[in-house]
Design a protein around this motif. Structure first.
Motif, PDB file in Angstrom:
ATOM      1  N   THR A  17       0.822  -1.217   0.000  1.00  0.00           N
ATOM      2  CA  THR A  17       0.000   0.000   0.000  1.00  0.00           C
ATOM      3  C   THR A  17       0.856   1.266   0.000  1.00  0.00           C
ATOM      4  O   THR A  17       0.570   2.212  -0.734  1.00  0.00           O
ATOM      5  N   GLN A  98      -3.476  -6.883  -1.778  1.00  0.00           N
ATOM      6  CA  GLN A  98      -4.518  -7.720  -2.370  1.00  0.00           C
ATOM      7  C   GLN A  98      -5.726  -6.888  -2.827  1.00  0.00           C
ATOM      8  O   GLN A  98      -5.932  -5.774  -2.345  1.00  0.00           O
ATOM      9  N   HIS A  99      -6.482  -7.439  -3.754  1.00  0.00           N
ATOM     10  CA  HIS A  99      -7.817  -6.972  -4.186  1.00  0.00           C
ATOM     11  C   HIS A  99      -7.812  -5.803  -5.170  1.00  0.00           C
ATOM     12  O   HIS A  99      -8.775  -5.639  -5.910  1.00  0.00           O
ATOM     13  N   ARG A 170     -14.150  -4.624  -0.652  1.00  0.00           N
ATOM     14  CA  ARG A 170     -12.863  -4.444  -1.333  1.00  0.00           C
ATOM     15  C   ARG A 170     -12.559  -5.551  -2.328  1.00  0.00           C
ATOM     16  O   ARG A 170     -11.622  -5.439  -3.120  1.00  0.00           O
ATOM     17  N   ASP A 280       0.072 -10.049  -1.067  1.00  0.00           N
ATOM     18  CA  ASP A 280       1.130  -9.846  -0.059  1.00  0.00           C
ATOM     19  C   ASP A 280       0.948 -10.749   1.157  1.00  0.00           C
ATOM     20  O   ASP A 280       1.942 -11.214   1.743  1.00  0.00           O
ATOM     21  N   SER A 302      -2.315  -2.565   6.738  1.00  0.00           N
ATOM     22  CA  SER A 302      -3.403  -3.309   7.386  1.00  0.00           C
ATOM     23  C   SER A 302      -2.756  -4.266   8.378  1.00  0.00           C
ATOM     24  O   SER A 302      -1.586  -4.602   8.243  1.00  0.00           O
TER      25      SER A 302
HETATM   26  O1  LIG Z   1      -6.998  -6.368   2.118  1.00  0.00           O
HETATM   27  C1  LIG Z   1      -6.062  -6.970   2.598  1.00  0.00           C
HETATM   28  C2  LIG Z   1      -6.107  -8.418   2.838  1.00  0.00           C
HETATM   29  O2  LIG Z   1      -7.354  -8.992   2.571  1.00  0.00           O
HETATM   30  C3  LIG Z   1      -4.788  -6.205   2.922  1.00  0.00           C
HETATM   31  O3  LIG Z   1      -3.997  -6.938   3.811  1.00  0.00           O
HETATM   32  C4  LIG Z   1      -4.023  -5.819   1.674  1.00  0.00           C
HETATM   33  O4  LIG Z   1      -3.408  -6.972   1.123  1.00  0.00           O
HETATM   34  C5  LIG Z   1      -3.022  -4.696   1.964  1.00  0.00           C
HETATM   35  O5  LIG Z   1      -1.823  -5.108   2.492  1.00  0.00           O
HETATM   36  P1  LIG Z   1      -0.701  -4.176   3.207  1.00  0.00           P
HETATM   37  O6  LIG Z   1      -0.238  -3.167   2.226  1.00  0.00           O
HETATM   38  O7  LIG Z   1      -1.345  -3.613   4.433  1.00  0.00           O
HETATM   39  O8  LIG Z   1       0.398  -5.120   3.607  1.00  0.00           O
END
Ligand SMILES: O=C(CO)[C@@H](O)[C@H](O)COP(=O)(O)O
Ligand SMILES: Nc1ncnc2c1ncn2[C@@H]1O[C@H](COP(=O)(O)OP(=O)(O)O)[C@@H](O)[C@H]1O
Length: 536
Positions: A17, A98-99, A170, A280, A302
């Motif tokens: 992110t 993800q997503h 999401r 990730d 997250s």
């Molecule tokens: O939406 C989710 C998992 O379902 C998040 O965990 C994203 O994958 C973002 O990851 P980070 O950037 O926080 O590591």
């Protein structure tokens, strides 16, 4: 530099992110190079905060696709400037938040296949996207599309049995449905839709990379048992979707070799393989070499918690994904949106903007915080769906503020109690042999890890680097190189060093939290009922 030049290696990337990160891992599985580009700091012209744009409605959250492309240009140039010897890279793989979804415009594949080594990627790919600001995982604007998808397949539990999750805002299928409904022209001009992971792989391949089973499980579109797109879900989201997604592949597939662009511009070997990129969190599972019975806690933008599963048990809370390292197995995942950015806010407000002061506050307060409990959800939480800050004293009375040190402990204890309660909701039980593996930026903070050990009553371990998604991606590259599905992942990573112990439960911790956990769960339930009835 001479030693570095002779080192055969695999690269592991993470398009997360807030930043793009890379590690190089040698054949003995030692990490010998790490680098990153931070979006807010290194690419301020895109005006992101925490790597994203939160729109005026407060629920739409996007990231500029060209920012990700430019970040890759910058990091590759940094590696080149440092003398990194790309010719020694045997294979690479990677991870993405993800997503999130990327919309390639008709004609983009021609541009991808004809990249000129004289120019950076972002200059050549400028006109390649039908949507310039991509929906990302923090977006929660698709409640309508979620209800439509659940209705189309027979309800929330039916969707979960099929795809591993009920409809989540999401998840990519719902995001694609929103794009189709609100921007049909852009949708019709789109020839390919990628996840952040497969988009990043496509940049290296110079061609569209397939979506892998594990990250594909975060879309509400993939049948996680059969590993094919669900026709019912595709049909409910948007027309001609199957051709825009392409067929999904096992996560350990070699999807091709690096494009000649990287050979000519950076000196990669022409045979350098690209192994399918994944999400990730799945990549972190690989990086931590999670074993059955262990629990992993990732404290990144997250917070996530994940487990290895033999049999999928889809439910109305949490997600089941295909395993990134063994096509027969699965992983369970819980995602908490108010992770590091929430901790940063409380650090700024109550600990003089300093992690050192934040740690001092944790050390100067007692386990259990004198019965004071807090819920800190500045953005709509995913697990559970509550928004706002809610503080309760030892008598369960709502209070409007806590002293600064109490506030810091209430935040961290609350975050970890929520994780334990919701993991137990998935059937997970802390056993005497349970290990907690921690990763992500906040796992650098030993005082935070101490609270994690105390609340779970289990020891906390860390691997050498907090970048487990990158390391896992490099391990997965070795796995793909070794033959993928035919070779156990555990064989490939057996040389990796063991995780190190970072915190053990303090004496008396289990009595304190056994008493407090049911209280936290009751308050959470109370807030949830209020949120579902009349908002406070
Ligand atoms: O939406 C989710 C998992 O379902 C998040 O965990 C994203 O994958 C973002 O990851 P980070 O950037 O926080 O590591
Ligand atoms: N010493 C620390 N204590 C607590 N949190 C920290 C510390 N150092 C870094 N962080 C947190 O780590 C976060 C970044 O984590 P990271 O896993 O790299 O995120 P992502 O992969 O989602 O970009 C930052 O937002 C910051 O709040």
């Amino acid at each position: 530099m001479a030693e570095r030049a002779a080192r055969r290696c695999c690269l592991g990337w993470d398009f997360s992110t807030q930043q793009v990160k890379v590690v190089a891992v040698d054949a003995d599985l030692n990490v010998f190079y790490e680098d990153s580009v931070h979006f807010d700091r290194d690419l301020p012209e895109f005006g992101t905060q925490g790597g994203v744009h939160v729109h005026k409605d407060g629920v739409t959250v996007t990231s500029p696709v060209l920012m990700w492309v430019q970040a890759l240009d910058i990091i590759l140039e940094k590696m080149k400037a440092s003398g990194f010897d790309f010719s020694q890279v045997l294979a690479l793989s990677g991870a993405g938040q993800q997503h999130g979804s990327i919309y390639w415009k008709a004609g983009a594949s021609r541009v991808l296949t004809r990249l000129s080594p004289d120019l950076p990627l972002h200059q050549q790919l400028q006109a390649c996207f039908s949507i310039s600001d991509c929906p990302v995982w923090m977006d929660s604007s698709t409640a309508t599309q979620c209800r439509q998808l659940e209705a189309a397949v027979g309800g929330a539990q039916a969707l979960s049995c099929l795809t591993g999750s009920r409809a989540y805002e999401r998840f990519t299928g719902n995001q694609i449905a929103k794009v189709y409904q609100q921007n049909p022209e852009a949708y019709s001009h789109t020839e390919r839709i990628s996840l952040v992971s497969s988009f990043a792989a496509s940049l290296f391949l110079g061609a569209y990379s397939p979506i892998d089973y594990s990250d594909g499980s975060g879309m509400n579109l993939l049948q996680i048992q059969d590993k094919v797109w669900s026709q019912a879900c595709l049909g409910a989201c948007a027309p001609h979707l199957e051709e825009k997604l392409g067929p999904p592949v096992p996560s350990c597939s070699v999807v091709g070799a690096v494009s000649s662009y990287y050979v000519q511009r950076y000196g990669f070997a022409p045979g350098c393989k690209v192994v399918a990129f994944t999400g990730d969190n799945p990549a972190s599972l690989a990086g931590m070499r999670l074993e059955e019975g262990d629990i992993a806690v990732s404290l990144g933008t997250s917070d996530t918690l994940f487990l290895w599963l033999r049999e999928p048990t889809p439910a109305l809370e949490g997600h089941i994904f295909c395993s990134p390292v063994d096509a027969r197995h699965y992983m369970a995942l819980l995602c908490f949106k108010n992770g590091s950015l929430m901790r940063e806010k409380i650090r700024d407000e109550s600990a003089s903007r300093s992690w050192i002061e934040f740690s001092k506050a944790l050390r100067s307060t007692e386990m259990g915080n004198g019965g004071n409990l807090g819920f800190y959800f500045d953005v709509m939480e995913i697990t559970p769906e509550i928004i706002g800050r809610h503080r309760f004293n030892a008598e369960n009375h709502k209070v409007s503020a806590f002293p600064k040190d109490v506030e810091v402990r209430a935040l961290i204890e609350g975050q970890f109690m929520a994780k334990r309660i919701h993991a137990e909701g998935l059937g997970y039980r802390v056993m005497p042999k349970t290990k907690i593996l921690a990763t992500g930026g906040a796992s650098h903070n030993r005082d935070i890890l101490q609270v994690l050990a105390d609340v779970f009553g289990a020891p906390v371990y860390v691997i050498d680097t907090a970048n487990s998604a990158c390391v896992g991606s490099a391990y997965r590259a070795f796995h793909g190189l070794a033959g993928g599905t035919d070779v156990p992942f555990s064989e490939v990573v057996k040389l990796a060093s063991n995780p190190t112990l970072a915190a053990t439960p303090s004496p008396g911790a289990s009595q304190v939290y056994e008493a407090l956990l049911p209280q936290y769960a009751r308050l959470e339930q109370r807030l949830l009922s209020q949120a579902q009835g009349s908002p406070e």
